[in-house]
Design an enzyme around this catalytic site. Structure first.
Site, short mmCIF file in Angstrom:
data_model
loop_
_atom_site.label_atom_id
_atom_site.label_comp_id
_atom_site.label_asym_id
_atom_site.label_seq_id
_atom_site.Cartn_x
_atom_site.Cartn_y
_atom_site.Cartn_z
N ARG A 283 -16.71 16.87 -13.43
CA ARG A 283 -17.19 15.51 -13.27
C ARG A 283 -18.51 15.41 -12.49
NH1 ARG A 283 -12.59 12.58 -10.11
NH2 ARG A 283 -11.32 13.20 -11.87
N GLU A 366 -7.98 4.43 2.38
CA GLU A 366 -9.32 5.00 2.16
C GLU A 366 -10.20 4.93 3.42
OE1 GLU A 366 -10.86 3.94 -1.72
OE2 GLU A 366 -12.84 4.73 -1.20
C1 LIG Z 1 -11.48 1.18 -10.36
C2 LIG Z 1 -10.67 2.09 -9.46
C3 LIG Z 1 -9.68 2.90 -9.99
C4 LIG Z 1 -8.92 3.74 -9.15
N1 LIG Z 1 -7.90 4.47 -9.69
C5 LIG Z 1 -7.09 5.20 -8.87
C6 LIG Z 1 -5.93 5.86 -9.35
O1 LIG Z 1 -5.62 5.79 -10.52
N2 LIG Z 1 -5.17 6.56 -8.46
C7 LIG Z 1 -5.48 6.67 -7.15
O2 LIG Z 1 -4.76 7.33 -6.38
N3 LIG Z 1 -6.57 6.04 -6.66
C8 LIG Z 1 -7.37 5.30 -7.47
N4 LIG Z 1 -8.45 4.64 -6.95
C9 LIG Z 1 -8.69 4.70 -5.51
C10 LIG Z 1 -7.65 3.82 -4.79
O3 LIG Z 1 -7.48 2.63 -5.52
C11 LIG Z 1 -8.07 3.48 -3.36
O4 LIG Z 1 -8.51 4.63 -2.68
C12 LIG Z 1 -6.90 2.88 -2.60
O5 LIG Z 1 -6.39 1.80 -3.33
C13 LIG Z 1 -7.33 2.42 -1.23
O6 LIG Z 1 -6.29 1.63 -0.67
P1 LIG Z 1 -6.52 0.89 0.70
O7 LIG Z 1 -5.31 0.10 0.97
O8 LIG Z 1 -6.99 1.86 1.70
O9 LIG Z 1 -7.80 -0.05 0.43
P2 LIG Z 1 -7.97 -1.31 -0.52
O10 LIG Z 1 -6.94 -1.35 -1.57
O11 LIG Z 1 -9.39 -1.34 -0.96
O12 LIG Z 1 -7.69 -2.53 0.45
C14 LIG Z 1 -8.56 -2.84 1.50
C15 LIG Z 1 -8.16 -4.17 2.08
O13 LIG Z 1 -8.93 -4.44 3.25
C16 LIG Z 1 -9.48 -5.73 3.17
N5 LIG Z 1 -10.67 -5.78 4.00
C17 LIG Z 1 -11.90 -5.26 3.77
N6 LIG Z 1 -12.73 -5.54 4.79
C18 LIG Z 1 -12.00 -6.24 5.69
C19 LIG Z 1 -12.29 -6.82 6.96
N7 LIG Z 1 -13.50 -6.73 7.50
N8 LIG Z 1 -11.31 -7.49 7.62
C20 LIG Z 1 -10.06 -7.60 7.07
N9 LIG Z 1 -9.73 -7.06 5.88
C21 LIG Z 1 -10.69 -6.40 5.21
C22 LIG Z 1 -9.70 -5.93 1.68
O14 LIG Z 1 -9.86 -7.30 1.37
C23 LIG Z 1 -8.41 -5.34 1.14
O15 LIG Z 1 -7.35 -6.26 1.29
C24 LIG Z 1 -9.21 3.79 -7.77
C25 LIG Z 1 -10.22 2.98 -7.24
C26 LIG Z 1 -10.94 2.14 -8.07
C27 LIG Z 1 -12.00 1.25 -7.46
#
Ligand SMILES: Cc1cc2nc3c(=O)[nH]c(=O)nc-3n(C[C@H](O)[C@H](O)[C@H](O)COP(=O)(O)OP(=O)(O)OC[C@H]3O[C@@H](n4cnc5c(N)ncnc54)[C@H](O)[C@@H]3O)c2cc1C
Length: 528
Positions: A283, A366
């Site tokens: 990739r 993340e």
């Molecule tokens: C298109 C796409 C496809 C993907 N496909 C896959 C997959 O198939 N399998 C896989 O394992 N991973 C996949 N990923 C990666 C995965 O989705 C993410 O790494 C994971 O969902 C991150 O989860 P999280 O809860 O850390 O963050 P997120 O799901 O991004 O949530 C972050 C949260 O923090 C909030 N936030 C942001 N800033 C602030 C702030 N200042 N104050 C308060 N809240 C805030 C946001 O609003 C959100 O609610 C994909 C990502 C994308 C974009």
């Protein structure tokens, strides 16, 4: 500390409502927890957009050890072995949690998971929902469970800008109503603070991430003094749709698997000259080839016409829809594509319990750097990591909290749809934000070199000075941008997601994590 505008979260305070935040909140139940999110639940999180699924060695011929080995290979020499082994070992239990909370995973008649194979996995090991709807379905199930759980209070429409510290500990967060950048922030105290506010794809002009995911989490943690690990490692898949849609939708790799080819606007197919596997090369090699074409002034297209013809309409309905929405008929026309910032391997450094280097601050999802991904993430390991560390953090902080339930809503803070959406749009479109994102794409993107990284650091500093007082959120973005560019300048080799044209080879002396505080990054920036 005295502060007029103070609210008390009775228990843990979780910043962010993606998979990591909600999973942690549910695991903490019945202990009280307050979840802060800028947008209504389900919106604004990468989690809901995940298409592939969750990696877990639950197939008959598979093992957590094999999963860990694949993770280490993908991570290009700097995955923490113990982390990979332990995360892979906990995967089956976390999948069971998701299933119990209502995720309708695809299963066969006997009730076994239907498993997909993704790039660099040696086995079929990705649990999924209705093919490509895993993220959406998981989030819908968790949101419903959160709504049914009286010990979880969700505050929508609120953006956290700063972590609050006192007596050497993180004691809460400062937050604003979305778009309310001139008003005094609210201080929300929590007995434990869990940062789960996502990655930083949106720091780049071309990204697959939701618009609000722009490095705020790493930025605010770095500003509070947390150690950041591996900030330079950003993953850029090669074929996001370059149709002007923002964020850029992904054209799945499976299209290349089906024989689709890459051509430029002169009709030239360029991959066979670059790698024996042509379009099926790893990739990052394909991403760099596409990037070089675009940098040289060409446009790049994914041509599915010969390989798929009309079959694309039924075999790839999601990509077809993206194309049709942009006025492109993929049966008749090649699809314009570009690399896009997609996933951040680095983040706030945490230990096996999800503890950051700041007392009182846990980080998951993340936003964190657990050592699982090394220099490059194995597909579908990020949703897994969000659940594993969400659970571990809940266990670690459980001892701190008295058990109380039925939290009342915070007075005076509620998501107002019209006002909230307008504010979000204003912030998103600020010129200075666009300028920062362009700097990141042009100078700290798929390919880097010393001159470009130094220029990037100077530009980020200028933008930060120009923006004094504009918004604390912007400062979080420039801080994250500084961390990525400084770490990329420091790592004088190429490894995983980090490619330096002036140091194109892997250097065994660099087979370790980059650990950096904001002070060090600012010193690098100051001498750029
Ligand atoms: C298109 C796409 C496809 C993907 N496909 C896959 C997959 O198939 N399998 C896989 O394992 N991973 C996949 N990923 C990666 C995965 O989705 C993410 O790494 C994971 O969902 C991150 O989860 P999280 O809860 O850390 O963050 P997120 O799901 O991004 O949530 C972050 C949260 O923090 C909030 N936030 C942001 N800033 C602030 C702030 N200042 N104050 C308060 N809240 C805030 C946001 O609003 C959100 O609610 C994909 C990502 C994308 C974009």
């Amino acid at each position: 500390m005295t502060y007029d505008n103070t609210l008390n979260a009775d228990g843990a305070l979780i910043v962010g409502a993606g998979l990591a935040g909600l999973f942690c909140a549910l695991k903490l139940a019945p202990r009280p927890v307050t979840v802060l999110t800028p947008t209504p639940l389900g919106f604004g999180a990468s989690s809901a957009w995940a298409q592939g699924g969750v990696a877990a060695a639950v197939g008959e011929d598979d093992s957590p050890h094999a999963h860990a080995i694949d993770t280490e290979k993908a991570g290009a020499g700097i995955v923490d072995e113990l982390t990979a082994e332990s995360v892979a070992a906990e995967a089956a239990a976390r999948i069971e949690d998701l299933a119990q909370w209502g995720t309708p995973f695809d299963r066969d008649e006997a009730g076994h998971f239907r498993l997909s194979r993704e790039a660099a996995h040696s086995k079929n090991r990705v649990v999924r929902v209705e093919g490509d709807r895993a993220g959406f379905a998981i989030m819908q199930a968790l949101i419903a469970e959160v709504r049914r759980t009286p010990s979880i209070r969700v505050v929508e429409g609120i953006t956290v800008t700063d972590l609050a510290r006192a007596d050497g500990r993180v004691i809460g967060a400062f937050a604003r109503k979305l778009g309310d950048r001139y008003a005094e922030p609210v201080f929300i105290r929590g007995r434990a603070v869990v940062l789960a506010a996502g990655g930083l794809g949106g720091l780049y002009a071309v990204t697959t991430n939701p618009p609000g995911v722009r490095g705020h989490a790493m930025g605010m943690a770095a500003r509070a003094g947390a150690v950041i690990a591996d900030a330079e490692f950003v993953q850029f898949p090669p074929t996001a749709l370059a149709t002007g849609a923002a964020p850029a939708p992904l054209a799945t790799e499976a299209l290349r698997g089906e024989g689709a080819i890459l051509v430029n606007d002169l009709g030239e197919r360029f991959m066979p000259a670059i790698h024996p596997d042509a379009e099926l090369a790893p990739r990052d090699i394909v991403a760099r080839a596409n990037f070089r074409q675009i940098k040289a002034g060409r446009k790049v297209f994914l041509d599915t016409r010969e390989a798929l013809g009309e079959r694309i309409l039924t075999a790839f309905p999601t990509v077809t829809k993206y194309c049709l929405d942009a006025g492109i008929d993929p049966v008749m026309q090649p699809i314009p594509v570009t690399p896009a910032a997609h996933y951040h391997m680095g983040g706030v450094k945490v230990d096996a319990r999800g503890r950051s280097t700041l007392a009182g601050l846990w980080v998951c999802g993340e936003a964190s750097s657990t050592g699982l991904h090394g220099a490059n993430r194995l597909a579908s390991n990020s949703l897994l990591e969000a659940t594993v560390y969400g659970a571990r953090i809940a266990e670690d902080i459980s001892g701190l909290e008295p058990v109380r339930t039925n939290l009342a809503p915070f007075e005076g803070i509620a998501w107002n749809e019209t006002e909230g959406q307008a504010a979000e749009l204003r912030l998103r479109n600020l010129q200075i934000v666009q300028d920062l994102r362009q700097v990141m794409t042009d100078l700290v993107g798929v390919e880097r070199d010393e001159a470009a990284l130094r220029l990037a650091l100077r530009r980020i500093a200028e933008l930060e000075t120009t923006a004094q007082g504009v918004t604390r959120s912007f400062l979080n973005m420039t801080t994250s941008a500084t961390m990525v560019a400084a770490a990329a300048l420091k790592r004088t080799e190429s490894r995983g997601g980090h490619f330096r044209t002036d140091y194109p080879e892997l250097d065994p002396n660099w087979q370790h994590h980059t650990l950096m505080t904001l002070d060090e990054a600012l010193a690098i920036r100051g001498s750029a």
